[in-house]
Design a protein around this motif. Sequence first.
Motif, PDB file in Angstrom:
ATOM      1  N   ILE A 101      -5.984  -3.451  -4.253  1.00  0.00           N
ATOM      2  CA  ILE A 101      -6.289  -4.688  -4.984  1.00  0.00           C
ATOM      3  C   ILE A 101      -7.800  -4.867  -5.131  1.00  0.00           C
ATOM      4  N   ALA A 102      -8.567  -4.492  -4.107  1.00  0.00           N
ATOM      5  CA  ALA A 102     -10.022  -4.586  -4.231  1.00  0.00           C
ATOM      6  C   ALA A 102     -10.527  -3.606  -5.282  1.00  0.00           C
ATOM      7  N   LEU A 103      -9.955  -2.404  -5.299  1.00  0.00           N
ATOM      8  CA  LEU A 103     -10.360  -1.404  -6.288  1.00  0.00           C
ATOM      9  C   LEU A 103     -10.135  -1.906  -7.710  1.00  0.00           C
ATOM     10  N   GLN A 111     -10.398  -6.820   7.553  1.00  0.00           N
ATOM     11  CA  GLN A 111      -9.911  -8.192   7.724  1.00  0.00           C
ATOM     12  C   GLN A 111      -9.880  -8.942   6.395  1.00  0.00           C
ATOM     13  N   ALA A 112     -10.848  -8.658   5.539  1.00  0.00           N
ATOM     14  CA  ALA A 112     -10.944  -9.366   4.259  1.00  0.00           C
ATOM     15  C   ALA A 112     -10.043  -8.772   3.184  1.00  0.00           C
ATOM     16  N   GLY A 113      -9.355  -7.686   3.515  1.00  0.00           N
ATOM     17  CA  GLY A 113      -8.464  -7.065   2.539  1.00  0.00           C
ATOM     18  C   GLY A 113      -9.182  -6.172   1.549  1.00  0.00           C
ATOM     19  N   ILE A 114     -10.436  -5.852   1.820  1.00  0.00           N
ATOM     20  CA  ILE A 114     -11.209  -5.002   0.919  1.00  0.00           C
ATOM     21  C   ILE A 114     -10.996  -3.523   1.234  1.00  0.00           C
ATOM     22  N   ALA A 115     -10.754  -3.207   2.493  1.00  0.00           N
ATOM     23  CA  ALA A 115     -10.543  -1.824   2.901  1.00  0.00           C
ATOM     24  C   ALA A 115      -9.248  -1.706   3.700  1.00  0.00           C
ATOM     25  N   ASP A 116      -8.661  -0.513   3.657  1.00  0.00           N
ATOM     26  CA  ASP A 116      -7.476  -0.191   4.461  1.00  0.00           C
ATOM     27  C   ASP A 116      -7.894   0.748   5.579  1.00  0.00           C
ATOM     28  N   TYR A 117      -7.353   0.510   6.766  1.00  0.00           N
ATOM     29  CA  TYR A 117      -7.662   1.332   7.945  1.00  0.00           C
ATOM     30  C   TYR A 117      -6.562   2.368   8.146  1.00  0.00           C
ATOM     31  N   LYS A 124     -14.037 -12.591 -13.813  1.00  0.00           N
ATOM     32  CA  LYS A 124     -13.708 -13.861 -13.159  1.00  0.00           C
ATOM     33  C   LYS A 124     -12.208 -13.988 -12.938  1.00  0.00           C
ATOM     34  N   ARG A 125     -11.439 -13.570 -13.941  1.00  0.00           N
ATOM     35  CA  ARG A 125      -9.989 -13.631 -13.803  1.00  0.00           C
ATOM     36  C   ARG A 125      -9.518 -12.692 -12.683  1.00  0.00           C
ATOM     37  N   SER A 126     -10.137 -11.513 -12.591  1.00  0.00           N
ATOM     38  CA  SER A 126      -9.781 -10.565 -11.534  1.00  0.00           C
ATOM     39  C   SER A 126     -10.099 -11.128 -10.158  1.00  0.00           C
ATOM     40  N   LEU A 127     -11.239 -11.827 -10.079  1.00  0.00           N
ATOM     41  CA  LEU A 127     -11.603 -12.456  -8.805  1.00  0.00           C
ATOM     42  C   LEU A 127     -10.569 -13.506  -8.398  1.00  0.00           C
ATOM     43  N   GLU A 128     -10.119 -14.296  -9.361  1.00  0.00           N
ATOM     44  CA  GLU A 128      -9.116 -15.321  -9.071  1.00  0.00           C
ATOM     45  C   GLU A 128      -7.820 -14.675  -8.603  1.00  0.00           C
ATOM     46  N   ASN A 129      -7.449 -13.572  -9.238  1.00  0.00           N
ATOM     47  CA  ASN A 129      -6.241 -12.853  -8.846  1.00  0.00           C
ATOM     48  C   ASN A 129      -6.381 -12.296  -7.431  1.00  0.00           C
ATOM     49  N   PHE A 130      -7.551 -11.744  -7.133  1.00  0.00           N
ATOM     50  CA  PHE A 130      -7.819 -11.212  -5.792  1.00  0.00           C
ATOM     51  C   PHE A 130      -7.694 -12.326  -4.753  1.00  0.00           C
ATOM     52  N   SER A 131      -8.328 -13.446  -5.040  1.00  0.00           N
ATOM     53  CA  SER A 131      -8.319 -14.565  -4.092  1.00  0.00           C
ATOM     54  C   SER A 131      -6.912 -15.104  -3.860  1.00  0.00           C
ATOM     55  N   SER A 132      -6.105 -15.152  -4.923  1.00  0.00           N
ATOM     56  CA  SER A 132      -4.757 -15.710  -4.786  1.00  0.00           C
ATOM     57  C   SER A 132      -3.828 -14.773  -4.028  1.00  0.00           C
ATOM     58  N   LYS A 133      -4.078 -13.475  -4.135  1.00  0.00           N
ATOM     59  CA  LYS A 133      -3.169 -12.509  -3.516  1.00  0.00           C
ATOM     60  C   LYS A 133      -3.586 -12.041  -2.137  1.00  0.00           C
ATOM     61  N   ILE A 134      -4.864 -12.045  -1.852  1.00  0.00           N
ATOM     62  CA  ILE A 134      -5.313 -11.377  -0.637  1.00  0.00           C
ATOM     63  C   ILE A 134      -4.780 -12.028   0.621  1.00  0.00           C
ATOM     64  N   GLY A 135      -4.605 -13.336   0.598  1.00  0.00           N
ATOM     65  CA  GLY A 135      -4.031 -13.981   1.774  1.00  0.00           C
ATOM     66  C   GLY A 135      -2.651 -13.454   2.060  1.00  0.00           C
ATOM     67  N   LEU A 178     -19.774  -8.140  -3.220  1.00  0.00           N
ATOM     68  CA  LEU A 178     -19.346  -8.575  -1.888  1.00  0.00           C
ATOM     69  C   LEU A 178     -19.415 -10.095  -1.763  1.00  0.00           C
ATOM     70  N   ARG A 179     -20.467 -10.681  -2.314  1.00  0.00           N
ATOM     71  CA  ARG A 179     -20.590 -12.141  -2.261  1.00  0.00           C
ATOM     72  C   ARG A 179     -19.460 -12.809  -3.036  1.00  0.00           C
ATOM     73  N   GLU A 180     -19.182 -12.294  -4.221  1.00  0.00           N
ATOM     74  CA  GLU A 180     -18.174 -12.943  -5.056  1.00  0.00           C
ATOM     75  C   GLU A 180     -16.748 -12.665  -4.564  1.00  0.00           C
ATOM     76  N   LEU A 181     -16.586 -11.604  -3.773  1.00  0.00           N
ATOM     77  CA  LEU A 181     -15.277 -11.362  -3.150  1.00  0.00           C
ATOM     78  C   LEU A 181     -15.063 -12.254  -1.927  1.00  0.00           C
ATOM     79  N   GLY A 182     -16.112 -12.968  -1.543  1.00  0.00           N
ATOM     80  CA  GLY A 182     -15.965 -13.939  -0.461  1.00  0.00           C
ATOM     81  C   GLY A 182     -16.386 -13.460   0.906  1.00  0.00           C
TER      82      GLY A 182
END
Length: 311
Positions: free
Chosen positions: A112-114, A85-91, A126-137, A11-15
């Motif tokens: 994407i979080a999965l 809101q953070a894109g980790i879960a879908d409602y 680390k690469r997956s985290l970068e991909n998550f960060s670039s796409k989640i917005g 959770l921390r590293e996902l931001g």
Amino acid sequence: MSKIQEAQVILRELGLPDAQQNEISAYTLLALCNIKENDKWSKACRKSHGVSKGIMNFISANYQKEYAPNTRETFRRQVLHQFVQAGIADYNPDIPDLPVNSPRAHYAISEIALETIKTYRTRIWKRSLENFSSKIGGLKEKYSKDREMSRVPLKLSDGKVLMLSPGKHNEVQAAVVDEFASRFAQGSRLLYVGDTEKKDLHIDKEALERMGIPITEHSKLPDIVIYDESKNWLYLIEAVTSHGPMTPKRIVELEEFLKDCNVGKIYVSAFPDFSEFKKHTAEIAWDTEVWIMEFPEHMIHFNGDRFLGPR
């Protein structure tokens, strides 16, 4: 490191902010990913969960952590809302148009979080985290646009268009104004309509005050209030999709609430279809009206000695 600690690291590293890196948030992530203490994160999978019977039961069964029933609102408001809101879960991914207050509300880990989480403790994390960060917005923006596109338009008599939040409840509300009013309350004026996201989406405070309606307590109003000035009739309408027709108890509450309002009052229960209507027939008060969106040209009067007039 225990699974709860690993979940907090993820959770921390996902931001996620500090408030969503706590124990309850970590347990929620584990439940959404269906991860038990001895599972590898690569075995994480997507499955929809309600709060009580899904997430809380999973935590109890697999981590022997018991949360009181009244903490389900804590899960919703302090964890899941932020996860979405953070894109980790879908409602409500299985039924996207569920009303906000539906008892069938559910959550699932986002795709994407999965895919990101499954790489935890691997060389590509680390690469997956970068991909998550670039796409989640972009994904969050897309989800927001999709929700805006699915809003329900409601056109008022003055040409103004209200955009109701998505869901069957608001589809019924829009149909009441567009279809019911044009057939059974011609020339009437919309004084109030609520929304699952904004309770006072449209309210004519001046007109309600003139009628002696205490708008400071507008939460007691039904879903829709329409006024026919030529007949001096006030239509009080509940849009029923899962609960809330004009029951005897509701009539008593409204009569007390409207005790200083001297116009004729007509109580209406509006349903999306005949199937939903049948679920509530035993609850509907006598001397009230029923309108079904599926058959917009017809009305049902509960009694028989008169039709569509004040009680």
